[in-house]
Design an enzyme around this catalytic site. Sequence first.
Site, PDB file in Angstrom:
ATOM      1  N   PHE A 142      28.815  25.939 -46.260  1.00 36.88           N
ATOM      2  CA  PHE A 142      29.919  26.505 -47.093  1.00 36.88           C
ATOM      3  C   PHE A 142      31.178  26.903 -46.117  1.00 36.88           C
ATOM      4  CE2 PHE A 142      25.639  28.046 -49.154  1.00 36.88           C
ATOM      5  CZ  PHE A 142      25.911  26.903 -50.103  1.00 36.88           C
TER       6      PHE A 142
ATOM      7  N   TRP B  49      34.402  29.773 -53.578  1.00 33.16           N
ATOM      8  CA  TRP B  49      34.417  29.671 -52.198  1.00 33.16           C
ATOM      9  C   TRP B  49      33.151  29.164 -51.719  1.00 33.16           C
ATOM     10  CZ3 TRP B  49      30.801  31.962 -48.872  1.00 33.16           C
ATOM     11  CH2 TRP B  49      30.921  32.134 -47.602  1.00 33.16           C
ATOM     12  N   HIS B  50      31.984  29.254 -52.410  1.00 32.51           N
ATOM     13  CA  HIS B  50      30.865  28.412 -51.971  1.00 32.51           C
ATOM     14  C   HIS B  50      30.769  27.040 -51.892  1.00 32.51           C
ATOM     15  CE1 HIS B  50      28.961  32.604 -52.257  1.00 32.51           C
ATOM     16  NE2 HIS B  50      28.150  31.905 -51.400  1.00 32.51           N
ATOM     17  N   GLY B  51      31.643  26.428 -52.823  1.00 38.51           N
ATOM     18  CA  GLY B  51      31.453  24.949 -52.812  1.00 38.51           C
ATOM     19  C   GLY B  51      32.578  24.478 -53.870  1.00 38.51           C
TER      20      GLY B  51
END
Length: 488
Positions: free
Chosen positions: A488, A327-329
């Site tokens: 993000f 989800w962050h990257g």
Amino acid sequence: MLFNSYEFIFAFLPITFFLYFYLNHNRLTEASKAFLVFSSLFFYSWWNIAYLPIILSSMLFNYIIGTALNKDNEERLHRFSKKTLLTFGIVSNLALLGYFKYMDFFIENINLLSAAYIPLLHLALPLAISFFTFQQIAYLVDSYRQETAEYDFLNYSLFVTFFPQLIAGPIVHHSEMMPQFAKTKNKVKNYRNIAMGVFIFSLGLFKKVVIADTFAVWATQGFDVATTLNLFEAWATSLSYTFQLYFDFSGYTDMAIGIALLFNIKLPINFNSPYKATSIQDFWRRWHITLSRFLRDYIYIPLGGYRKGEFRTYTNLMATFILGGIWHGAGWTFMFWGFLHGIALVINRAWSKLGFKLWIWLAWLITFNFVNIAWVFFRAKEWEDAVKVLSSMLSLDDIILPGFMSSKFYFLFQYGFQFGGFVDNIKGGKDTFAYLFIAFVLVLLFKNSTFHMNKIKFNYLTILFVSLCLSISILSLNQVSEFVYFNF
């Protein structure tokens, strides 16, 4: 538009604040909500107006699906079951997020594995797409569970777009936001809320532009510019990013809470002194609290949580945090960061099951150093950058001590020690370690800013403190920088 910019502080925020309450004062309630939605969309579009159709389409789609899920099958769903409609809604949201955020990453790996050459799409990542997508997925699931009752598109738009939390959270629930907007007393200026809002906003602004942006210089030099690092440079690089991220995200959270308070809206606490944590589980109860809540409620528990045996529990923890990393990257470094935290949580749970305990100081030391090392993968743009920093942190082959110490410790020459510019490669100096020491003091010995907000007494000393924070911060706005979580 950034919270830490002149146009936001001196134009957008005061104009929005006064017009919103002016409309409410004249009992133009619907107009005030419409104005706040318009202002929030203007705030969002300031970055790039091309993003606007994406968020508008996403809002309309999820409003229609959510409304259908909240009605009786016979009335709205016709031949589709609620579960089918929910699945369609979630998959559609994830497809939108996946296309913009992960398509190029997917193509790169296909090319690598197959020796093909599929051209990259070079898609611009729409601002805040991860946050408003997760928030709306939560809304769909809550609607499926009959925990929402929203049939007004204007109210729904306000829920999604409210600008203090639109760009980087917190990820909020419909049930904790919309009742606040509906309260009559919240439509009137509350001077205590205004004072608390200004106080917490000032703290957040200071954290961002004075503290976080100072550490950002050394972190950027170490990760992105320097080709080699000695032992002290490597540790200064990793710790600088660890504290940059802390004060950057803490600063954003404080500013979001403060801005929302100006409008009599209380956002959920999203940050609670996480570097005081004495276990990795404790860390995730304190860091990005609303994301942890989302991962727990909408991924970990639906997978079975801890209810299906120990092995399944460990598998669910790993899956949840690998997905959290993704989800962050879009990158293997983010996935590996999530994997590391999943492993740490599995070990923490197994350790607790065995009944072992550590001294508090040792538990803190292990937790902090694990978090610090894991952040290296989170920050590194490439594997090579992470290896460069970590290998230098763990190597004793290249130790350079400050030049002023050479006269007293000259005997260390025979052991391979060198003297000179010990942090030159990251453009640091003696002040680098002074800042790191001060940061440790701040995160370990001081209470969380929201604690002070709730206990604050408004007197001349408080006014002086706020004035100093604001003045120093505004004078430091000569080089505006984005918040880390905007990526993000």
